[in-house]
Write an enzyme that holds these catalytic residues in place. Sequence first.
Site, short mmCIF file in Angstrom:
data_model
loop_
_atom_site.label_atom_id
_atom_site.label_comp_id
_atom_site.label_asym_id
_atom_site.label_seq_id
_atom_site.Cartn_x
_atom_site.Cartn_y
_atom_site.Cartn_z
N ASP A 25 0.63 -1.22 0.06
CA ASP A 25 0.04 0.13 0.00
C ASP A 25 0.88 1.34 0.05
O ASP A 25 1.92 1.10 0.68
CB ASP A 25 -0.92 0.02 1.12
N ARG A 38 -0.78 8.71 -10.09
CA ARG A 38 -0.74 7.77 -9.29
C ARG A 38 0.11 6.48 -9.88
O ARG A 38 0.65 5.77 -9.45
CB ARG A 38 -2.20 7.37 -8.82
N ASN A 73 -11.02 -2.66 -5.34
CA ASN A 73 -10.30 -1.51 -6.27
C ASN A 73 -10.99 -1.01 -7.69
O ASN A 73 -10.54 -0.06 -8.12
CB ASN A 73 -8.87 -1.85 -6.30
N ARG A 193 1.99 -4.90 6.33
CA ARG A 193 1.12 -3.91 5.36
C ARG A 193 2.10 -2.74 5.40
O ARG A 193 2.55 -2.18 6.54
CB ARG A 193 -0.32 -3.73 5.74
N SER A 201 -7.97 -4.89 5.08
CA SER A 201 -8.73 -4.90 3.65
C SER A 201 -9.13 -6.14 3.00
O SER A 201 -8.79 -5.92 1.68
CB SER A 201 -7.88 -3.94 2.67
C1 IPE Z 1 -5.40 -2.69 -0.21
O1 IPE Z 1 -5.41 -1.33 -0.39
C2 IPE Z 1 -5.63 -3.66 -1.73
C3 IPE Z 1 -4.24 -3.81 -2.23
C4 IPE Z 1 -3.00 -3.37 -1.77
C5 IPE Z 1 -4.29 -4.24 -3.38
P1 IPE Z 1 -6.28 -0.34 -0.76
O2 IPE Z 1 -5.41 1.03 -0.68
O3 IPE Z 1 -7.20 -0.43 -1.85
O4 IPE Z 1 -7.05 -0.49 0.63
P2 IPE Z 1 -8.01 0.64 1.46
O5 IPE Z 1 -8.67 1.10 0.64
O6 IPE Z 1 -6.97 1.48 2.12
O7 IPE Z 1 -8.68 -0.27 2.64
C1 IPE Z 2 -1.72 0.14 -3.11
O1 IPE Z 2 -1.32 1.33 -3.33
C2 IPE Z 2 -1.78 -0.29 -4.65
C3 IPE Z 2 -3.10 -0.84 -4.78
C4 IPE Z 2 -4.21 -0.76 -4.03
C5 IPE Z 2 -3.20 -1.12 -6.45
P1 IPE Z 2 -2.62 2.79 -3.42
O2 IPE Z 2 -2.92 2.78 -4.69
O3 IPE Z 2 -3.65 2.07 -2.58
O4 IPE Z 2 -1.99 3.82 -2.59
P2 IPE Z 2 -2.40 4.96 -1.49
O5 IPE Z 2 -3.02 4.15 -0.67
O6 IPE Z 2 -3.33 5.64 -2.41
O7 IPE Z 2 -1.44 5.95 -1.17
MG MG Z 3 -4.10 2.36 -0.59
#
Ligand code: IPE
Ligand code: IPE
Ligand code: MG
Length: 246
Positions: A25, A38, A73, A193, A201
């Site tokens: 994450d 992003r 997602n 994490r 999650s």
């Molecule tokens: C969890 O991250 C899913 C992945 C790392 C693929 P998210 O960024 O989607 O989770 P939330 O929204 O913070 O719970």
């Molecule tokens: C995790 O990084 C990767 C995926 C969920 C695909 P994020 O895209 O959730 O990054 P943040 O949480 O917005 O920083």
């Molecule tokens: Mg995230």
Amino acid sequence: MSFDQPADDDDPASRNRLHVAVIMDGNGRWAKNRGWPRLVGHRKGAERVRQLVSACPEIGIRYLTLYAFSTENWKRSTEEVLGLMALFERYIKREANRMSREGVRMRIIGERTTLNPKLAAMFDWIEAETACNDRVHLTVAINYGGRDEIRRATQAVAQKVRDGQLDPDQITDAVIGGHLDTHALPDPDLVVRTSGETRISNFLPWQAAYAEYVFTPTLWPDFTPQEMSNILTEFELRERRFGGAK
Ligand code: IPE
Ligand code: IPE
Ligand code: MG
């Protein structure tokens, strides 16, 4: 539950069975901090994946399971979702040779039937291509949600009951585990994490019921094999009781 047998018992890397699962994450925040889109964060994140996979034998990780795209997602912008799907495809294409060279067996878990058929075919291909490798077991969770996985497993078990192949009394933990996407893997010992969020999650809720958890503030694109190694040192000091008394 079925386990793969180590191919080479003389190789210390293949003797260990440590399973580390990672909720990668923080890619978005990493990019945002730099004023970048992003997707740049996701690309940098993919480089970290490659680096960590290569370092697994040295660090002592035999099973590495990475959360790359959750069933939740899809709520993100079309641009980000399509960019991530393209990144998964590119990673497999670019890394196939290296994975074979380094003895990496790749599996993809998650609901595959609703994905782009070309991408799903790519998943089938890389799984077959690396099926004989046994040094590192890399599993990537794409369109994965723990509840969705349990729902699909429950449907499969219910179907067997309806077909008269299984009696409800015979539904044990092992039967349920054997119908999950992770049926060929041991349960994770440790879930890491990144990015400072302290929630799971929807990641491996059944399998990680007795895992240890480590939450680090590091954003995934900054996460190094050295940090993973340090986390494992901390993990080794923990006392895992599995419900027993001291
Ligand atoms: C969890 O991250 C899913 C992945 C790392 C693929 P998210 O960024 O989607 O989770 P939330 O929204 O913070 O719970
Ligand atoms: C995790 O990084 C990767 C995926 C969920 C695909 P994020 O895209 O959730 O990054 P943040 O949480 O917005 O920083
Ligand atoms: Mg995230």
